[in-house]
Scaffold this motif. Structure first.
Motif, PDB file in Angstrom:
ATOM      1  N   SER A  25       0.810  -1.222   0.000  1.00  0.00           N
ATOM      2  CA  SER A  25       0.000   0.000   0.000  1.00  0.00           C
ATOM      3  C   SER A  25       0.839   1.265   0.000  1.00  0.00           C
ATOM      4  N   GLY A  26       2.080   1.167   0.479  1.00  0.00           N
ATOM      5  CA  GLY A  26       2.921   2.360   0.620  1.00  0.00           C
ATOM      6  C   GLY A  26       2.957   2.907   2.037  1.00  0.00           C
ATOM      7  N   LEU A  27       2.150   2.344   2.932  1.00  0.00           N
ATOM      8  CA  LEU A  27       2.156   2.848   4.302  1.00  0.00           C
ATOM      9  C   LEU A  27       3.501   2.628   4.976  1.00  0.00           C
ATOM     10  N   ALA A  28       4.148   1.507   4.707  1.00  0.00           N
ATOM     11  CA  ALA A  28       5.458   1.243   5.320  1.00  0.00           C
ATOM     12  C   ALA A  28       6.464   2.331   4.963  1.00  0.00           C
ATOM     13  N   ASP A  29       6.447   2.783   3.714  1.00  0.00           N
ATOM     14  CA  ASP A  29       7.374   3.835   3.288  1.00  0.00           C
ATOM     15  C   ASP A  29       7.045   5.183   3.917  1.00  0.00           C
ATOM     16  N   LEU A  30       5.784   5.381   4.287  1.00  0.00           N
ATOM     17  CA  LEU A  30       5.357   6.654   4.856  1.00  0.00           C
ATOM     18  C   LEU A  30       5.744   6.790   6.329  1.00  0.00           C
ATOM     19  N   LEU A  31       5.913   5.681   7.031  1.00  0.00           N
ATOM     20  CA  LEU A  31       6.100   5.721   8.480  1.00  0.00           C
ATOM     21  C   LEU A  31       7.210   6.649   8.960  1.00  0.00           C
ATOM     22  N   PRO A  32       8.401   6.664   8.329  1.00  0.00           N
ATOM     23  CA  PRO A  32       9.468   7.522   8.856  1.00  0.00           C
ATOM     24  C   PRO A  32       9.123   9.010   8.878  1.00  0.00           C
ATOM     25  N   SER A  33       8.189   9.431   8.044  1.00  0.00           N
ATOM     26  CA  SER A  33       7.829  10.849   7.995  1.00  0.00           C
ATOM     27  C   SER A  33       6.736  11.213   9.006  1.00  0.00           C
ATOM     28  N   LEU A  34       6.174  10.222   9.686  1.00  0.00           N
ATOM     29  CA  LEU A  34       5.083  10.480  10.632  1.00  0.00           C
ATOM     30  C   LEU A  34       5.653  10.665  12.035  1.00  0.00           C
ATOM     31  N   GLU A  35       6.418  11.723  12.219  1.00  0.00           N
ATOM     32  CA  GLU A  35       7.200  11.887  13.438  1.00  0.00           C
ATOM     33  C   GLU A  35       6.341  12.050  14.684  1.00  0.00           C
ATOM     34  N   GLU A  36       5.183  12.687  14.570  1.00  0.00           N
ATOM     35  CA  GLU A  36       4.349  12.956  15.740  1.00  0.00           C
ATOM     36  C   GLU A  36       3.183  11.984  15.885  1.00  0.00           C
ATOM     37  N   THR A  37       3.007  11.105  14.914  1.00  0.00           N
ATOM     38  CA  THR A  37       1.892  10.156  14.961  1.00  0.00           C
ATOM     39  C   THR A  37       2.196   9.040  15.953  1.00  0.00           C
ATOM     40  N   VAL A  38       1.177   8.613  16.680  1.00  0.00           N
ATOM     41  CA  VAL A  38       1.316   7.511  17.626  1.00  0.00           C
ATOM     42  C   VAL A  38       0.768   6.233  16.985  1.00  0.00           C
ATOM     43  N   TRP A  39       1.549   5.184  17.061  1.00  0.00           N
ATOM     44  CA  TRP A  39       1.143   3.860  16.578  1.00  0.00           C
ATOM     45  C   TRP A  39       0.791   3.018  17.796  1.00  0.00           C
ATOM     46  N   VAL A  40      -0.456   2.584  17.886  1.00  0.00           N
ATOM     47  CA  VAL A  40      -0.875   1.678  18.952  1.00  0.00           C
ATOM     48  C   VAL A  40      -1.133   0.320  18.322  1.00  0.00           C
ATOM     49  N   GLY A  41      -0.271  -0.628  18.617  1.00  0.00           N
ATOM     50  CA  GLY A  41      -0.412  -1.961  18.055  1.00  0.00           C
ATOM     51  C   GLY A  41      -0.964  -2.937  19.066  1.00  0.00           C
ATOM     52  N   VAL A  42      -1.779  -3.854  18.586  1.00  0.00           N
ATOM     53  CA  VAL A  42      -2.272  -4.968  19.393  1.00  0.00           C
ATOM     54  C   VAL A  42      -1.802  -6.259  18.741  1.00  0.00           C
ATOM     55  N   SER A  43      -1.044  -7.067  19.471  1.00  0.00           N
ATOM     56  CA  SER A  43      -0.604  -8.375  18.992  1.00  0.00           C
ATOM     57  C   SER A  43       0.127  -8.236  17.649  1.00  0.00           C
ATOM     58  N   ALA A  44      -0.428  -8.763  16.552  1.00  0.00           N
ATOM     59  CA  ALA A  44       0.239  -8.652  15.253  1.00  0.00           C
ATOM     60  C   ALA A  44       0.448  -7.205  14.833  1.00  0.00           C
ATOM     61  N   GLY A  45      -0.413  -6.310  15.295  1.00  0.00           N
ATOM     62  CA  GLY A  45      -0.237  -4.889  15.008  1.00  0.00           C
ATOM     63  C   GLY A  45       0.987  -4.304  15.667  1.00  0.00           C
ATOM     64  N   SER A  46       1.489  -4.973  16.688  1.00  0.00           N
ATOM     65  CA  SER A  46       2.763  -4.611  17.309  1.00  0.00           C
ATOM     66  C   SER A  46       3.909  -5.391  16.667  1.00  0.00           C
ATOM     67  N   MET A  47       3.697  -6.685  16.461  1.00  0.00           N
ATOM     68  CA  MET A  47       4.748  -7.558  15.931  1.00  0.00           C
ATOM     69  C   MET A  47       5.204  -7.160  14.539  1.00  0.00           C
TER      70      MET A  47
ATOM     71  N   PHE B   9      13.903  -5.312  18.088  1.00  0.00           N
ATOM     72  CA  PHE B   9      13.600  -6.470  18.923  1.00  0.00           C
ATOM     73  C   PHE B   9      12.353  -7.176  18.403  1.00  0.00           C
ATOM     74  N   SER B  10      12.219  -8.447  18.765  1.00  0.00           N
ATOM     75  CA  SER B  10      11.011  -9.204  18.439  1.00  0.00           C
ATOM     76  C   SER B  10      10.077  -9.209  19.640  1.00  0.00           C
ATOM     77  N   LEU B  11       8.852  -9.729  19.417  1.00  0.00           N
ATOM     78  CA  LEU B  11       7.818  -9.620  20.440  1.00  0.00           C
ATOM     79  C   LEU B  11       6.971 -10.890  20.489  1.00  0.00           C
ATOM     80  N   PHE B  12       6.820 -11.431  21.681  1.00  0.00           N
ATOM     81  CA  PHE B  12       5.960 -12.583  21.938  1.00  0.00           C
ATOM     82  C   PHE B  12       4.797 -12.086  22.782  1.00  0.00           C
ATOM     83  N   PRO B  13       3.593 -11.953  22.200  1.00  0.00           N
ATOM     84  CA  PRO B  13       2.453 -11.420  22.953  1.00  0.00           C
ATOM     85  C   PRO B  13       1.643 -12.519  23.637  1.00  0.00           C
TER      86      PRO B  13
END
Length: 226
Positions: free
Chosen positions: A114-136, A163-167
């Motif tokens: 989708s291109g979202l991965a490439d956009l992430l570095p420019s989102l300096e003030e945005t908060v990412w809240v991940g749950v399980s796979a959304g964190s992993m 780091f990796s994550l085991f939820p």
């Protein structure tokens, strides 16, 4: 980005306080976009669970049901068909991205496509809240233990963090600390093991564990020694 990586969402006052610290405002004043995409890649998820997430049903009280000022949906599978000129402004206008669980490898694929991965570095003030796979999905690898999507070439994900994550520690019979230790033995990066009452905060280059539950840090196994 500022990251709040969780197993089960914003499940206690400590994690809630960490979220508002990252936002710089109360949750009720923050505008959120919800990303359900990982659910489509996991055999345990489907239309009913996606509906529950988007409707902020009680099962998702700790994510979409927190009382956001506004809550929208960003379905990554649609983005390549509508053009970045439409969806990028939506993402930039959001205070927070709420990224639900499912299959992390499938989510990583859709983020790249989708291109979202490439956009992430420019989102300096945005908060990412991940749950399980959304964190992993932001880790370098998820391990074969969590690989459900048949289309995945391997267990590598986006590597935004080191780091990796085991939820879901102790939430299921197959998610014990012994299971986590076996999982981590095949990884070459440090790994956090977290339960539903724990979150990992990543901001300004620092990593902090926020917990009212149980967690552990597992260092990578030494290799090449006998």
């Amino acid at each position: 980005m500022k990251l709040l990586l969780t197993s089960g969402g914003v499940t206690n006052p400590s994690i809630h306080a960490a979220l508002e610290r990252l936002l710089g405002k109360p949750v009720g004043e923050a505008h959120a976009l919800c990303i359900p995409t990982a659910q489509w890649g996991h055999p345990a998820c489907g239309p009913t669970s996606v509906r529950g997430l988007l409707a902020a049903d009680s099962r998702w009280a700790h994510l979409t049901g927190l009382g956001w000022a506004s809550l929208g949906v960003l379905e990554l599978t649609a983005l390549p068909t509508i053009g970045a000129e439409r969806w990028v402004p939506w993402v930039r206008a959001a205070d927070v991205l709420l990224v639900d669980g499912g299959d992390a490898a499938y989510l990583a694929h859709r983020m790249r496509e989708s291109g979202l991965a490439d956009l992430l570095p420019s989102l300096e003030e945005t908060v990412w809240v991940g749950v399980s796979a959304g964190s992993m999905v932001l880790t370098p690898r998820i391990g074969q233990y969590f690989l459900e999507w048949a289309g995945a070439p391997d267990d590598r994900t986006l590597g935004v963090v080191g780091f990796s994550l085991f939820p879901h520690l102790d939430a299921f019979p197959t998610n014990t600390m012994a299971d986590a230790e076996r999982w981590a033995a095949d990884l070459d990066v440090p790994a956090y093991v977290i339960d539903e009452q724990t979150a990992i905060v990543v901001a300004d280059g620092a990593v902090e564990v926020v917990s009212e539950g149980r967690w552990a840090m597992l260092e990578p196994q030494e290799r090449g020694r006998r």
